[in-house]
Design a protein around this motif. Structure first.
Motif, PDB file in Angstrom:
ATOM      1  N   LEU A  93      -5.070  -0.188  -2.811  1.00 54.53           N
ATOM      2  CA  LEU A  93      -4.417  -0.244  -1.509  1.00 54.53           C
ATOM      3  C   LEU A  93      -5.437   0.196  -0.475  1.00 54.53           C
ATOM      4  CD1 LEU A  93      -0.917   1.300  -2.313  1.00 54.53           C
ATOM      5  CD2 LEU A  93      -1.390  -1.096  -1.782  1.00 54.53           C
ATOM      6  N   GLY A  94      -5.522  -0.537   0.622  1.00 59.49           N
ATOM      7  CA  GLY A  94      -6.478  -0.216   1.667  1.00 59.49           C
ATOM      8  C   GLY A  94      -5.787   0.273   2.924  1.00 59.49           C
ATOM      9  N   ASN A  95      -6.546   0.354   4.000  1.00 57.82           N
ATOM     10  CA  ASN A  95      -6.005   0.864   5.261  1.00 57.82           C
ATOM     11  C   ASN A  95      -4.834   0.049   5.774  1.00 57.82           C
ATOM     12  OD1 ASN A  95      -7.953   2.895   5.363  1.00 57.82           O
ATOM     13  ND2 ASN A  95      -9.409   1.619   6.491  1.00 57.82           N
ATOM     14  N   LEU A  96      -4.815  -1.247   5.476  1.00 58.07           N
ATOM     15  CA  LEU A  96      -3.785  -2.126   6.025  1.00 58.07           C
ATOM     16  C   LEU A  96      -2.622  -2.367   5.069  1.00 58.07           C
ATOM     17  CD1 LEU A  96      -6.131  -4.731   7.759  1.00 58.07           C
ATOM     18  CD2 LEU A  96      -4.895  -2.841   8.820  1.00 58.07           C
ATOM     19  N   THR A  97      -2.708  -1.843   3.836  1.00 63.04           N
ATOM     20  CA  THR A  97      -1.603  -2.018   2.887  1.00 63.04           C
ATOM     21  C   THR A  97      -1.014  -0.700   2.392  1.00 63.04           C
ATOM     22  OG1 THR A  97      -3.245  -2.253   1.102  1.00 63.04           O
ATOM     23  CG2 THR A  97      -2.338  -4.280   2.041  1.00 63.04           C
ATOM     24  N   ALA A  98      -1.747   0.390   2.514  1.00 66.04           N
ATOM     25  CA  ALA A  98      -1.226   1.693   2.077  1.00 66.04           C
ATOM     26  C   ALA A  98       0.016   2.037   2.892  1.00 66.04           C
ATOM     27  CB  ALA A  98      -2.290   2.771   2.273  1.00 66.04           C
ATOM     28  N   GLY A  99       1.068   2.389   2.167  1.00 63.78           N
ATOM     29  CA  GLY A  99       2.325   2.718   2.819  1.00 63.78           C
ATOM     30  C   GLY A  99       3.213   1.525   3.104  1.00 63.78           C
ATOM     31  N   ARG A 100       2.679   0.312   2.896  1.00 58.65           N
ATOM     32  CA  ARG A 100       3.452  -0.904   3.139  1.00 58.65           C
ATOM     33  C   ARG A 100       3.854  -1.578   1.839  1.00 58.65           C
ATOM     34  NH1 ARG A 100       0.198  -4.786   6.925  1.00 58.65           N
ATOM     35  NH2 ARG A 100       2.154  -5.938   6.708  1.00 58.65           N
ATOM     36  N   TRP A 101       2.967  -1.544   0.841  1.00 59.25           N
ATOM     37  CA  TRP A 101       3.226  -2.168  -0.450  1.00 59.25           C
ATOM     38  C   TRP A 101       3.364  -1.078  -1.496  1.00 59.25           C
ATOM     39  CZ3 TRP A 101      -0.826  -6.752  -0.799  1.00 59.25           C
ATOM     40  CH2 TRP A 101      -0.544  -7.675   0.228  1.00 59.25           C
ATOM     41  N   ASN A 102       4.258  -1.296  -2.466  1.00 60.36           N
ATOM     42  CA  ASN A 102       4.444  -0.308  -3.525  1.00 60.36           C
ATOM     43  C   ASN A 102       3.716  -0.687  -4.811  1.00 60.36           C
ATOM     44  OD1 ASN A 102       6.037  -2.392  -4.510  1.00 60.36           O
ATOM     45  ND2 ASN A 102       7.984  -1.346  -4.148  1.00 60.36           N
ATOM     46  N   ARG A 103       2.902  -1.740  -4.743  1.00 62.31           N
ATOM     47  CA  ARG A 103       2.035  -2.130  -5.855  1.00 62.31           C
ATOM     48  C   ARG A 103       0.650  -2.411  -5.299  1.00 62.31           C
ATOM     49  NH1 ARG A 103       3.822  -7.131  -8.624  1.00 62.31           N
ATOM     50  NH2 ARG A 103       4.490  -7.751  -6.531  1.00 62.31           N
ATOM     51  N   THR A 104      -0.327  -2.455  -6.180  1.00 65.71           N
ATOM     52  CA  THR A 104      -1.688  -2.700  -5.716  1.00 65.71           C
ATOM     53  C   THR A 104      -1.823  -4.122  -5.179  1.00 65.71           C
ATOM     54  OG1 THR A 104      -2.519  -3.518  -7.851  1.00 65.71           O
ATOM     55  CG2 THR A 104      -2.566  -1.123  -7.463  1.00 65.71           C
ATOM     56  N   GLU A 105      -2.812  -4.312  -4.334  1.00 63.66           N
ATOM     57  CA  GLU A 105      -3.086  -5.640  -3.793  1.00 63.66           C
ATOM     58  C   GLU A 105      -3.382  -6.627  -4.920  1.00 63.66           C
ATOM     59  OE1 GLU A 105      -5.125  -3.647   0.189  1.00 63.66           O
ATOM     60  OE2 GLU A 105      -6.379  -4.568  -1.366  1.00 63.66           O
ATOM     61  N   ALA A 106      -4.138  -6.178  -5.918  1.00 58.50           N
ATOM     62  CA  ALA A 106      -4.493  -7.063  -7.029  1.00 58.50           C
ATOM     63  C   ALA A 106      -3.251  -7.531  -7.785  1.00 58.50           C
ATOM     64  CB  ALA A 106      -5.451  -6.349  -7.979  1.00 58.50           C
TER      65      ALA A 106
END
Length: 254
Positions: A93-106
């Motif tokens: 999770l990066g700056n733009l996905t941390a706190g928005r997604w509950n799973r990893t980007e991958a």
């Protein structure tokens, strides 16, 4: 690279996906509140940052994690067209996905690719990286351990991250003396700036703000040793300064 029959199996999926994006901003003109002078300057930067190398049959397609699921779609389409044998999706999770997604980007990207018809056995996930440099280093480690060190790689990225991705790769990918010379193809999602906003990436002002941070980091990250040098033309820097002086698009500057 593949028959029309194989591609047509996924046509309905893509059309439904695009229809869904339209309801959340994808494909919708959101530039009315952005002055024409600002939009012209932003397009100058947008067009410079993109990279779309000619495709060559490769060993692996690497989809770099982000807040834009269209990277996963482009990666899956390239695999379905036969441009490589396997896929790696990289990103925690990066700056733009941390706190928005509950799973990893991958993991999010993998599920999109599987839903499009890519077999799960053809996908590796790298779920530790939190920036582009780590994407590159950890993907190398994963491939060396679980697959093999590739000679040709296709990297897939957001449109405005093309130049930084290429520059970071050549700095961070280990160049071992006993391995053949690496061939890199970078592909960015092909879409205009005006059509890029969506529920995932935000409105046009959000997109421009993020892009401003990306181009500002090109010389900064070179000086810090994070990437190789990228020459930015003078007219692109003029566009950057014009937008910076408005103080509207500076939320991602350092």
């Amino acid at each position: 690279m593949v028959s029309d029959q194989r591609i047509s199996r996924h046509t309905t999926f893509i059309l439904l996906l695009l229809m869904g994006y339209k309801s959340t901003g994808f494909g919708v003109n959101q530039c009315l509140k952005v002055p024409t002078m600002h939009l012209d300057a932003a397009n100058k930067i947008w067009n410079f940052l993109q990279v779309n190398d000619n495709l060559i049959k490769s060993d692996v397609i690497v989809g770099l994690g982000s807040h834009d699921p269209r990277v996963a779609i482009e990666t899956a389409l390239l695999w379905l067209q036969g441009w490589a044998d396997i896929i790696v999706f990289s990103g925690r999770l990066g700056n733009l996905t941390a706190g928005r997604w509950n799973r990893t980007e991958a993991e999010v990207f993998r599920d999109i690719a599987v839903s499009m018809g890519v077999p799960s056995c053809k996908i590796y996930t790298e779920t530790r990286s939190q920036n582009t440099g780590e994407n590159i280093r950890f993907t190398y480690q994963l491939l060396k351990t679980k697959y093999r060190i590739p000679q040709r790689i296709i990297l897939v990225q957001k449109p405005h991250m093309g130049k930084r991705t290429s520059a970071t790769f050549w700095k961070e990918w280990p160049q071992e003396s006993n391995t053949p010379e690496m061939s890199l193809i970078v592909r960015t999602v092909r879409i205009t700036l005006e059509r890029y906003p969506s529920e995932d990436v935000g409105d046009l002002s959000d997109v421009i703000s993020v892009m401003m941070g990306y181009i500002q980091r090109l010389p900064l990250y070179y000086n810090l040793g994070f990437q190789v040098y990228v020459r930015v033309p003078g007219d692109v820097w003029e566009s950057f300064r014009l937008l910076q002086q408005t103080d509207i698009y500076n939320s991602h500057l350092v």
